[in-house]
Scaffold this active site. Structure first.
Site, PDB file in Angstrom:
ATOM      1  N   ALA A   1       3.680  -3.616  10.691  1.00 18.56           N
ATOM      2  CA  ALA A   1       3.677  -5.046  11.015  1.00 18.56           C
ATOM      3  C   ALA A   1       2.352  -5.461  11.636  1.00 18.56           C
ATOM      4  O   ALA A   1       1.880  -6.575  11.426  1.00 18.56           O
ATOM      5  CB  ALA A   1       4.821  -5.368  11.975  1.00 18.56           C
ATOM      6  N   ASP A   2       1.765  -4.544  12.387  1.00 15.56           N
ATOM      7  CA  ASP A   2       0.501  -4.835  13.067  1.00 15.56           C
ATOM      8  C   ASP A   2      -0.563  -5.348  12.094  1.00 15.56           C
ATOM      9  O   ASP A   2      -1.398  -6.166  12.451  1.00 15.56           O
ATOM     10  CB  ASP A   2      -0.016  -3.569  13.746  1.00 15.56           C
ATOM     11  CG  ASP A   2       1.064  -2.860  14.550  1.00 15.56           C
ATOM     12  OD1 ASP A   2       0.854  -2.643  15.741  1.00 15.56           O
ATOM     13  OD2 ASP A   2       2.127  -2.535  13.995  1.00 15.56           O
ATOM     14  N   PHE A   3      -0.519  -4.853  10.852  1.00 11.27           N
ATOM     15  CA  PHE A   3      -1.569  -5.199   9.891  1.00 11.27           C
ATOM     16  C   PHE A   3      -1.362  -6.563   9.250  1.00 11.27           C
ATOM     17  O   PHE A   3      -2.212  -7.032   8.498  1.00 11.27           O
ATOM     18  CB  PHE A   3      -1.697  -4.110   8.821  1.00 11.27           C
ATOM     19  CG  PHE A   3      -1.967  -2.753   9.407  1.00 11.27           C
ATOM     20  CD1 PHE A   3      -2.817  -2.618  10.498  1.00 11.27           C
ATOM     21  CD2 PHE A   3      -1.360  -1.617   8.904  1.00 11.27           C
ATOM     22  CE1 PHE A   3      -3.055  -1.378  11.065  1.00 11.27           C
ATOM     23  CE2 PHE A   3      -1.595  -0.367   9.473  1.00 11.27           C
ATOM     24  CZ  PHE A   3      -2.445  -0.243  10.555  1.00 11.27           C
TER      25      PHE A   3
ATOM     26  N   GLU B   1       0.829  -1.207   0.000  1.00  9.82           N
ATOM     27  CA  GLU B   1       0.000   0.000   0.000  1.00  9.82           C
ATOM     28  C   GLU B   1       0.866   1.261   0.000  1.00  9.82           C
ATOM     29  O   GLU B   1       1.760   1.383   0.842  1.00  9.82           O
ATOM     30  CB  GLU B   1      -0.909  -0.016   1.243  1.00  9.82           C
ATOM     31  CG  GLU B   1      -1.898  -1.171   1.209  1.00  9.82           C
ATOM     32  CD  GLU B   1      -2.399  -1.594   2.581  1.00  9.82           C
ATOM     33  OE1 GLU B   1      -2.224  -0.831   3.552  1.00  9.82           O
ATOM     34  OE2 GLU B   1      -2.952  -2.705   2.681  1.00  9.82           O
TER      35      GLU B   1
ATOM     36  N   HIS C   1       0.147   0.305  16.234  1.00  8.12           N
ATOM     37  CA  HIS C   1       1.267   0.757  15.397  1.00  8.12           C
ATOM     38  C   HIS C   1       2.592   0.541  16.142  1.00  8.12           C
ATOM     39  O   HIS C   1       3.557   1.257  15.914  1.00  8.12           O
ATOM     40  CB  HIS C   1       1.119   2.234  15.028  1.00  8.12           C
ATOM     41  CG  HIS C   1      -0.017   2.521  14.090  1.00  8.12           C
ATOM     42  ND1 HIS C   1      -1.327   2.578  14.491  1.00  8.12           N
ATOM     43  CD2 HIS C   1      -0.042   2.750  12.755  1.00  8.12           C
ATOM     44  CE1 HIS C   1      -2.103   2.848  13.449  1.00  8.12           C
ATOM     45  NE2 HIS C   1      -1.340   2.953  12.386  1.00  8.12           N
TER      46      HIS C   1
ATOM     47  N   GLU D   1      -4.562  -6.630   2.883  1.00 10.42           N
ATOM     48  CA  GLU D   1      -3.386  -7.381   3.319  1.00 10.42           C
ATOM     49  C   GLU D   1      -3.467  -8.847   2.945  1.00 10.42           C
ATOM     50  O   GLU D   1      -2.462  -9.476   2.598  1.00 10.42           O
ATOM     51  CB  GLU D   1      -3.170  -7.233   4.826  1.00 10.42           C
ATOM     52  CG  GLU D   1      -2.601  -5.880   5.245  1.00 10.42           C
ATOM     53  CD  GLU D   1      -3.596  -4.740   5.169  1.00 10.42           C
ATOM     54  OE1 GLU D   1      -4.809  -5.012   4.991  1.00 10.42           O
ATOM     55  OE2 GLU D   1      -3.185  -3.575   5.272  1.00 10.42           O
TER      56      GLU D   1
HETATM   57  C1  LIG Z   1      -5.757  -3.075   7.592  1.00  9.36           C
HETATM   58  C2  LIG Z   1      -5.053  -1.779   7.484  1.00  9.36           C
HETATM   59  N1  LIG Z   1      -4.139  -1.595   6.507  1.00  9.36           N
HETATM   60  C3  LIG Z   1      -3.481  -0.430   6.398  1.00  9.36           C
HETATM   61  C4  LIG Z   1      -3.721   0.599   7.256  1.00  9.36           C
HETATM   62  C5  LIG Z   1      -2.952   1.915   7.137  1.00  9.36           C
HETATM   63  N2  LIG Z   1      -3.850   2.987   6.739  1.00  9.36           N
HETATM   64  C6  LIG Z   1      -4.441   3.794   7.658  1.00  9.36           C
HETATM   65  S1  LIG Z   1      -5.526   4.851   6.979  1.00  9.36           S
HETATM   66  C7  LIG Z   1      -5.191   4.300   5.423  1.00  9.36           C
HETATM   67  C8  LIG Z   1      -5.933   4.882   4.264  1.00  9.36           C
HETATM   68  C9  LIG Z   1      -7.398   4.758   4.476  1.00  9.36           C
HETATM   69  O1  LIG Z   1      -8.130   5.174   3.368  1.00  9.36           O
HETATM   70  P1  LIG Z   1      -9.714   5.239   3.431  1.00  9.36           P
HETATM   71  O2  LIG Z   1     -10.252   3.965   3.949  1.00  9.36           O
HETATM   72  O3  LIG Z   1     -10.178   5.670   2.098  1.00  9.36           O
HETATM   73  O4  LIG Z   1     -10.039   6.336   4.522  1.00  9.36           O
HETATM   74  P2  LIG Z   1      -9.523   7.850   4.555  1.00  9.36           P
HETATM   75  O5  LIG Z   1      -8.244   7.840   5.306  1.00  9.36           O
HETATM   76  O6  LIG Z   1      -9.382   8.306   3.161  1.00  9.36           O
HETATM   77  O7  LIG Z   1     -10.564   8.585   5.303  1.00  9.36           O
HETATM   78  C10 LIG Z   1      -4.238   3.282   5.455  1.00  9.36           C
HETATM   79  C11 LIG Z   1      -3.698   2.576   4.282  1.00  9.36           C
HETATM   80  C12 LIG Z   1      -4.668   0.359   8.279  1.00  9.36           C
HETATM   81  N3  LIG Z   1      -4.947   1.299   9.187  1.00  9.36           N
HETATM   82  N4  LIG Z   1      -5.315  -0.817   8.371  1.00  9.36           N
END
Ligand SMILES: Cc1ncc(C[n+]2csc(CCOP(=O)(O)OP(=O)(O)O)c2C)c(N)n1
Lengths: 325, 318
Positions: free
Chosen positions: A83-85, A28, A128, A59
């Site tokens: 790593a948590d994810f 990602e 995190h 994931e």
């Molecule tokens: C399972 C998981 N993978 C990766 C992340 C890291 N992460 C946090 S927010 C985010 C983007 C989220 O996008 P969206 O769902 O569109 O919500 P927005 O932040 O745009 O409001 C990512 C990749 C996470 N929190 N959980």
């Protein structure tokens, strides 16, 4: 050249992709953004979006697709943003990747790497900060590495990419920009399964890995002033463990303190202690001691995080106690 | 307070709170990450406003406003964000990784959309007990790529659960633009595959959100099952306060700022005959006072002690 731990990872990825066109990255935000921590910075420009693949937030897909691609000849390096994810891709790691070869009668390979930015001390809170290595160190078919130095970060990643088995690569976030050292520019490998003796001594042994290495080195330096000489063994690979190196230092000093940032209960330290108890019992002059994160979650507030994590002071206190036996 | 004014107050309160966090973050007064929902106020206010206390919401990282509208004390929310002992999680985690079950606010983990299956569990209880309550589950369009979303929606469809899935489509998941996340334009299209309705609405238009979510809530209360509402909106800030958001253009941001949910609503109030200059100033002062008080409460609150990290693990000690 002076290189940070994170830059060493970036260099390893670049070298591996130059050396072998079957190597590709998926994860990602790893493309234009270069990853949440910039581990893949610049790679999209050099190798293009077919080999530096930005994925949806999936994931299970990231790991699963890596398994599939690996089984048919590619060498994927998957990135978990934290790593948590990896918990969200857990099934694909422990069931799909780990058993691929086994359930194909030994006639399959799964040359893939899952990079997991792990670790505490960065005010990351519950999700995190995790050190989930012990979820994987009891899964046959996987290899698990956790470099502590920039040199190893590069060499172990190159090893992991060249390896024909699935390797879970834990890179410690706290070390990313704090660890800086001379790292050769050329390609080299650090063998999987080999621990490194970081300090030689005769009174007590620290067995450790990851960020805890630095607490151990600091404590050992302090103990040296008090006339106690220490061995510091950096495991580097957690599965398979370097039993030879573990037993050699245990037999040499007879006093062992195992330190890791991962939780104490169920952490790899318990396995190391058992190996020593079974195979070096006659050499011991003290009970094998362990220090790990307290058995709770990765609490956020400063005082809480300090309370639960190993530190230089805690390691030093435990080291003194051990030396006193 | 009259509904129109109460809604206005809510919109402004959320914006003031979010704006303050951003400022405090830049002043180094906030430990941990801040994921701003600035620009998305109509969506959270419009969907949560009017819910009963017994209804449940499952907010995600950008839904701070949902906490406030659902009735969480702003002081406790601020203390939560500052990691204080008085915060919702007592300092055990930061930002919105906490909930208040008494207020019908279910705390999320970081694992995006993992809360959707859980929302189904709460809805299942409402259905089993014949309680006329509903569950609102929020998630980003980015999070919609996770398998948990599929599992939750499929089950909700099978069981006709009283849950409303609210997708906040702000077109980016961190740096990843929507076309890299999915091959369709509307997440709402997926509802058809689960046997319920999906609707797209303008997430910056308070009335549009209230209309769509309101209808879905009514349907769920009557036993008509789930709905998926996709609200198109935009986050003004980067993914977190650390993110400079170079992956999008200034013009795009400007365009969306011109569709600001609060300006649009103020235009409505003005049309209705309110003296907007006076109303805006007066509301501004009120929400500022609320947030000032929340900040003071939080900053004056004690930090948790180290050993408290061991508390709260088990309901029964063995
Ligand atoms: C399972 C998981 N993978 C990766 C992340 C890291 N992460 C946090 S927010 C985010 C983007 C989220 O996008 P969206 O769902 O569109 O919500 P927005 O932040 O745009 O409001 C990512 C990749 C996470 N929190 N959980």
């Amino acid at each position: 050249m002076e290189t940070t731990y994170i830059k060493a990872i970036n260099d390893a990825l670049r070298i591996a992709m130059r050396e072998d066109e079957n190597v590709f990255l998926l994860g990602e935000d790893i493309g234009a953004l270069g990853g949440a921590f910039k581990a893949t910075e610049g790679l999209l420009d050099e190798f293009g979006s077919a080999r530096v693949l930005d994925t949806p937030i999936s994931e299970s897909l990231i790991v699963g697709a890596a398994v599939g691609a690996a089984a048919v000849g590619l060498r994927p390096v998957a990135e978990m943003q934290f790593a948590d994810f990896v918990s969200c891709g857990f099934d694909q790691v422990v069931n799909m990747a780990a058993t691929l070869r086994y359930r194909h009668g030994g006639n399959a390979k799964c040359p893939m790497v899952v990079r997991c930015p792990s670790g505490s001390g960065v005010r990351g809170g519950l999700f995190h900060s995790q050190n989930p290595e012990a979820w994987f160190t009891r899964v046959p078919g996987l290899k698990v590495v956790a470099p502590a130095t920039a040199f190893d970060a590069k060499g172990l990643l190159l090893s992991a990419i060249q390896d024909d088995d699935p390797v879970i690569y834990f890179e410690h976030k706290f070390l990313y920009r704090r660890v800086k050292e001379d790292v050769p520019e050329a390609s080299y490998v650090v063998p999987i399964g080999k621990a490194a003796l970081r300090m030689e001594g005769s009174d007590i042994s620290f067995i450790t890995y990851g960020s805890a290495l630095y607490h151990c080195l600091d404590a050992a330096a302090e103990l040296a002033k008090e006339g106690v000489t220490s061995e510091v063994l950096d495991l580097r690979t957690l599965l398979p463990l370097d039993r030879g190196a573990i037993l050699a230092t245990a037999r040499k000093t007879g006093k062992v303190l195992i330190v890791h940032e991962d939780r104490l209960t169920g952490g790899i330290g318990g396995e190391v202690a058992a190996i020593i108890a079974e195979h070096a019992f006659e050499y011991l002059d003290a009970p094998v001691m362990r220090l790990g994160m307290r058995d709770t979650h990765n609490a956020f507030a400063g005082a809480m995080e300090e309370y639960i994590l190993p530190s230089r002071e805690k390691v030093l206190a435990a080291g003194r106690k051990l030396a006193g036996y | 307070m009259e509904r129109d004014l109460e809604l206005y107050h809510n919109l402004r309160l959320v914006r003031e709170f979010e704006g303050r966090l951003s400022k405090m973050h830049h002043q180094g007064r906030i430990p941990g990450g801040v994921y701003s929902g600035l620009g998305q106020e109509a969506l959270v206010v419009g969907s949560v406003y009017g819910l009963a206390r017994e209804d449940f919401i499952f907010p995600l990282h950008r839904d701070l406003g949902a906490f406030l509208v659902k009735g969480v004390d702003p002081r406790l929310l601020m203390a939560q964000i500052l990691g204080k002992k008085t915060g919702l999680s007592g300092g055990r985690d930061s930002f919105l990784h906490a909930g208040s079950l008494a207020d019908g606010v279910f705390g999320a983990t970081s694992m995006l959309a993992s809360s959707l299956p859980v929302a189904c569990g709460v809805a299942l209880k409402f259905k089993m007990n014949g309680e006329p309550n509903v569950v609102l589950a929020f998630f980003g369009e980015g999070a919609s790529s996770r398998g948990d979303v599929h599992e939750a929606m499929n089950f909700a469809g099978v069981q006709r659960l009283p849950v409303v899935f609210i997708c906040e489509n702000n077109f980016y998941a961190f740096s990843t633009p929507q076309p890299m996340e999915m091959a369709v334009e509307d997440v709402a299209d997926r509802a058809a595959g689960y046997g319920f309705k999906g609707h797209v609405c303008n997430g910056n238009d308070l009335f549009a959100v209230m209309h769509e979510v309101g209808a879905a809530v009514e349907l769920a209360r009557r036993g008509g099952g789930p709905t998926l509402i996709e609200c198109k909106t935009y986050r003004y800030s980067g993914h977190s306060e650390h993110d400079t958001a170079t992956y999008r253009t200034k013009d795009e941001l400007l365009e969306w700022e011109s569709r600001d949910p609060i300006y649009m609503y103020e235009f409505y109030l003005q049309k209705k005959g309110h003296d907007m200059a006076a109303l805006s100033a007066e509301t501004g002062e009120r929400v500022k006072a609320t947030v000032d008080e929340a900040v003071k409460f939080a900053e004056d609150s004690p930090d948790p002690e180290g050993p408290e990290a061991m508390d709260g693990l088990y309901a029964t000690q063995v």
